[in-house]
Design a protein around this motif. Sequence first.
Motif, PDB file in Angstrom:
ATOM      1  N   TYR A  73     -41.505 -13.938 -93.975  1.00  0.00           N
ATOM      2  CA  TYR A  73     -41.469 -14.052 -92.514  1.00  0.00           C
ATOM      3  C   TYR A  73     -41.312 -15.530 -92.188  1.00  0.00           C
ATOM      4  O   TYR A  73     -42.269 -16.221 -91.879  1.00  0.00           O
ATOM      5  N   ALA A  74     -40.105 -16.054 -92.271  1.00  0.00           N
ATOM      6  CA  ALA A  74     -39.830 -17.487 -92.048  1.00  0.00           C
ATOM      7  C   ALA A  74     -38.424 -17.783 -92.526  1.00  0.00           C
ATOM      8  O   ALA A  74     -37.875 -17.039 -93.352  1.00  0.00           O
ATOM      9  N   VAL A  75     -37.892 -18.885 -92.035  1.00  0.00           N
ATOM     10  CA  VAL A  75     -36.655 -19.367 -92.641  1.00  0.00           C
ATOM     11  C   VAL A  75     -37.000 -20.115 -93.928  1.00  0.00           C
ATOM     12  O   VAL A  75     -36.301 -20.002 -94.930  1.00  0.00           O
ATOM     13  N   GLY A  76     -38.110 -20.876 -93.903  1.00  0.00           N
ATOM     14  CA  GLY A  76     -38.525 -21.633 -95.094  1.00  0.00           C
ATOM     15  C   GLY A  76     -39.141 -20.692 -96.117  1.00  0.00           C
ATOM     16  O   GLY A  76     -39.739 -19.684 -95.760  1.00  0.00           O
ATOM     17  N   TYR A  77     -38.996 -21.037 -97.389  1.00  0.00           N
ATOM     18  CA  TYR A  77     -39.553 -20.160 -98.436  1.00  0.00           C
ATOM     19  C   TYR A  77     -40.218 -20.984 -99.538  1.00  0.00           C
ATOM     20  O   TYR A  77     -40.307 -20.563-100.681  1.00  0.00           O
ATOM     21  N   PRO A  98     -33.588 -15.992 -86.027  1.00  0.00           N
ATOM     22  CA  PRO A  98     -34.441 -16.103 -84.836  1.00  0.00           C
ATOM     23  C   PRO A  98     -35.274 -17.377 -84.762  1.00  0.00           C
ATOM     24  O   PRO A  98     -35.862 -17.683 -83.732  1.00  0.00           O
ATOM     25  N   VAL A  99     -35.288 -18.119 -85.862  1.00  0.00           N
ATOM     26  CA  VAL A  99     -36.128 -19.313 -85.950  1.00  0.00           C
ATOM     27  C   VAL A  99     -35.442 -20.531 -85.316  1.00  0.00           C
ATOM     28  O   VAL A  99     -36.087 -21.469 -84.850  1.00  0.00           O
ATOM     29  N   THR A 100     -34.111 -20.469 -85.288  1.00  0.00           N
ATOM     30  CA  THR A 100     -33.328 -21.663 -84.952  1.00  0.00           C
ATOM     31  C   THR A 100     -33.631 -22.215 -83.557  1.00  0.00           C
ATOM     32  O   THR A 100     -34.032 -23.370 -83.401  1.00  0.00           O
ATOM     33  N   PRO A 284     -49.978 -27.193 -83.605  1.00  0.00           N
ATOM     34  CA  PRO A 284     -50.343 -26.535 -84.881  1.00  0.00           C
ATOM     35  C   PRO A 284     -49.298 -25.535 -85.396  1.00  0.00           C
ATOM     36  O   PRO A 284     -49.523 -24.331 -85.362  1.00  0.00           O
ATOM     37  N   HIS A 285     -48.176 -26.032 -85.869  1.00  0.00           N
ATOM     38  CA  HIS A 285     -47.093 -25.209 -86.435  1.00  0.00           C
ATOM     39  C   HIS A 285     -46.709 -24.059 -85.494  1.00  0.00           C
ATOM     40  O   HIS A 285     -46.816 -22.880 -85.848  1.00  0.00           O
ATOM     41  N   ILE A 286     -46.256 -24.448 -84.302  1.00  0.00           N
ATOM     42  CA  ILE A 286     -45.902 -23.439 -83.283  1.00  0.00           C
ATOM     43  C   ILE A 286     -44.397 -23.345 -83.059  1.00  0.00           C
ATOM     44  O   ILE A 286     -43.952 -22.846 -82.031  1.00  0.00           O
TER      45      ILE A 286
HETATM   46  C1  GLV Z   1     -41.439 -21.503 -90.025  1.00  0.00           C
HETATM   47  O1  GLV Z   1     -42.051 -22.475 -90.307  1.00  0.00           O
HETATM   48  C2  GLV Z   1     -40.306 -21.019 -90.734  1.00  0.00           C
HETATM   49  O2  GLV Z   1     -39.994 -21.522 -91.841  1.00  0.00           O
HETATM   50  O3  GLV Z   1     -39.666 -20.087 -90.245  1.00  0.00           O
END
Ligand code: GLV
Length: 321
Positions: A73-77, A98-100, A284-286
């Motif tokens: 659940y993220a673009v980052g892994y 959806p993260v962009t 905080p990471h929002i």
């Molecule tokens: C959030 O930090 C993401 O990687 O989607």
Amino acid sequence: MKKKILVTYDMFREGFTELESKYDVTFPDGRDFTYDEVYEMLPGYDALCSMFNFPVDKKLIDRANGLQLIANYAVGYNNIDVAYALEKGLTVANTPDPVTNPTANLALGLIIDTARCITECDHKLRSQGKEMKIGVLENLGVSVSGQTLGIIGMGRIGKALCKRARTCSMEVIYYNRHQLDMAEETKLGVTYVSKEELLQQADFISLNAPYTPETFHMIGEEEFNKMKPSAILINTARGPLVDEQALVKALQTGRIHGAGLDVFEFGDYPLPELLEMDNVVLTPHIGTQTIDTRIIMARIVSNNVIGFFEGDRPVSRVLRP
Ligand code: GLV
């Protein structure tokens, strides 16, 4: 027999309706599962849906008897040992689309907030009330329009931030592993520079790169020493991209002017020194923390799982670490 899916995090269920209609899905109830709980439960599950702060390490992957898919659940892994997962024949998926926009919006928000002292003025008004000094020479910020934004990492989020910054009449320079082709540079209105040139020329520096062993501490003392004293650092990517101790020192000594940070090096919280600084805006990471984004991201996770098992829709696969 229905496929078994394990979701490690508490989430709005709207995004998972289709997933639940097809498979046997286990969710935690009102909280996230701990690592130890997932470790105990994992054997027998076909897919694991992990959150960006949940470590999917070698130990967990070795435990995962029968697992075929890790849907993050993220673009980052960077929370997943992707190399090991791929070596073990697992598929890894993420949620880039959806993260962009929300992350680029937050980065622009932090640029404007730090430059125009929005949070600082808000704090002063609340804490000082009518004692707060107000006048044409008080509460002065710095301009955003006409300033140069240096973007490090020109992927989807970097490009989305670039478009927003151009709309604010900023000049944009960028540094990336690979230079964009000329047509795209022209369309975006950006200039490719070396990392060193970017550090020297930018008024605002935004980090939009993934966290990998190569990008760990990509901004440290040496880099701060090359920046303008008026520079403002924005990080909405991952905390460990910045040597946070070196950032504290750079801010304390006036080596740079300010920072807008959504992510921190040592977990969920910043170093305490940062909490004392008016020229630092902290969140905080929002980056993706809106109700609709949360639901859409859940839907993409769900689509990744269904697409993987049914082959009826695209899966956003992570192809390499
Ligand atoms: C959030 O930090 C993401 O990687 O989607």
